[in-house]
Enzyme design. Structure first.
Site, short mmCIF file in Angstrom:
data_model
loop_
_atom_site.label_atom_id
_atom_site.label_comp_id
_atom_site.label_asym_id
_atom_site.label_seq_id
_atom_site.Cartn_x
_atom_site.Cartn_y
_atom_site.Cartn_z
N PHE A 85 13.17 3.74 10.55
CA PHE A 85 11.70 3.19 10.37
C PHE A 85 11.30 4.50 9.97
CE2 PHE A 85 7.92 1.62 10.22
CZ PHE A 85 7.88 0.60 10.13
N VAL A 86 10.84 4.61 8.96
CA VAL A 86 10.52 5.82 8.37
C VAL A 86 8.51 5.65 8.10
CG1 VAL A 86 12.32 7.15 7.79
CG2 VAL A 86 10.89 5.53 6.28
N LYS A 89 1.30 -0.93 -0.08
CA LYS A 89 -0.05 -0.30 0.24
C LYS A 89 0.71 0.75 -0.32
CE LYS A 89 -3.81 -2.44 2.61
NZ LYS A 89 -4.71 -1.50 4.40
N GLY A 90 2.15 1.13 0.93
CA GLY A 90 2.98 2.58 0.71
C GLY A 90 3.19 2.96 -0.75
N ARG A 104 0.58 6.07 7.64
CA ARG A 104 0.04 6.43 6.21
C ARG A 104 -0.28 8.05 5.56
NH1 ARG A 104 0.78 2.26 4.12
NH2 ARG A 104 0.45 -0.20 5.02
N LYS A 124 17.19 3.18 1.36
CA LYS A 124 17.89 3.18 2.48
C LYS A 124 18.63 1.81 1.93
CE LYS A 124 15.06 2.53 5.76
NZ LYS A 124 14.31 1.58 6.99
N GLU A 142 8.27 2.30 -6.30
CA GLU A 142 8.11 2.05 -4.68
C GLU A 142 7.85 3.45 -3.84
OE1 GLU A 142 8.16 -0.45 -3.23
OE2 GLU A 142 9.47 -2.51 -3.91
N ASP A 143 7.79 2.76 -2.43
CA ASP A 143 7.96 3.69 -1.43
C ASP A 143 9.25 3.89 -1.20
OD1 ASP A 143 7.31 1.72 -0.42
OD2 ASP A 143 6.25 2.78 1.21
N ASP A 186 15.05 -0.62 0.21
CA ASP A 186 15.66 -0.75 1.40
C ASP A 186 16.80 -2.16 1.25
OD1 ASP A 186 13.57 -3.38 2.55
OD2 ASP A 186 13.76 -1.81 3.85
N ASP A 225 3.66 3.69 6.49
CA ASP A 225 3.02 3.03 7.87
C ASP A 225 3.55 2.40 8.52
OD1 ASP A 225 1.19 0.45 7.78
OD2 ASP A 225 2.53 0.28 6.98
#
Length: 199
Positions: A172-173, A63-64, A185, A151, A119-120, A123, A179
């Site tokens: 962690f963002v 969902k990001g 979100r 990342k 992509e959001d 990593d 989220d």
């Protein structure tokens, strides 16, 4: 920009007990709403320049990436379509599980299309590696990658990133579509989640 102190309660499943736990969370701003908007506009112009007059199929990772894709779509001139896939590797934690599974495939056929994966955040690279291989199996005309956040410190596999919004440290963002356990979100900026737990 000041820090935002947010109190919320997580179900016991998150800590393996039977009681509830109150989590005091501080979100430390990392990238402002204005910085995001400016960078998305730049990415949109660069993408159109690189693709020429080609019709681009944006493939967002739910969902990001939904919020980022929505803004990026409007920043790209010319013919652009979009679709979504859902791929899981996180669950409800803050660390990637390393296990990738597809939850929703494309509705549109990518065969012969110029696909831009949106992509959001990248990593470990495991999710993206899986998705790239999936796209190649569909015999796309081309596949490129655009990620809002990179990342690099968490990278496990080497994956190509053609368009990058921002490089971020190993934190962690949340916010702007990203989220923690379904929260944050809707924040218009990106922040670092810092938390302390107390019963």
């Amino acid at each position: 920009m000041c820090h935002n102190r947010i109190n919320f309660t997580l179900p016991s499943a998150f800590r393996g007990g039977t009681a509830m736990m109150t989590v005091q969370s501080t979100i430390k701003p990392l990238i402002s709403e204005e910085q995001i908007a400016a960078r998305v506009a730049e990415l949109g112009r660069q993408i159109r320049q690189d693709y020429g007059d080609k019709n681009i199929l944006l493939v967002g990772v739910l969902k990001g990436a939904a919020v980022f894709l929505s803004d990026l779509l409007r920043a790209i001139d010319g013919e652009v379509d979009y679709d979504f896939v859902a791929i899981s590797s996180y669950g409800n934690g803050t660390k990637s599980s390393g296990v990738v599974r597809i939850l929703k495939d494309l509705d549109e056929s990518p065969i012969g299309r110029h696909v831009l994966i949106v992509e959001d955040i990248v990593d470990s690279g495991l999710t993206l590696e899986f998705l790239l291989e999936n796209m190649r199996m569909h015999r796309t005309a081309s596949v490129r990658v655009c990620t809002l956040l990179d990342k690099v410190a968490r990278r496990v596999v080497n994956v190509p990133i053609d368009y990058r919004g921002f490089e971020v440290p190993d934190v962690f963002v949340v916010g702007y579509g990203m989220d923690y356990a379904g929260l944050y979100r809707n924040l218009p900026y990106i922040g670092i989640l810092e938390e302390e737990s107390a019963k």
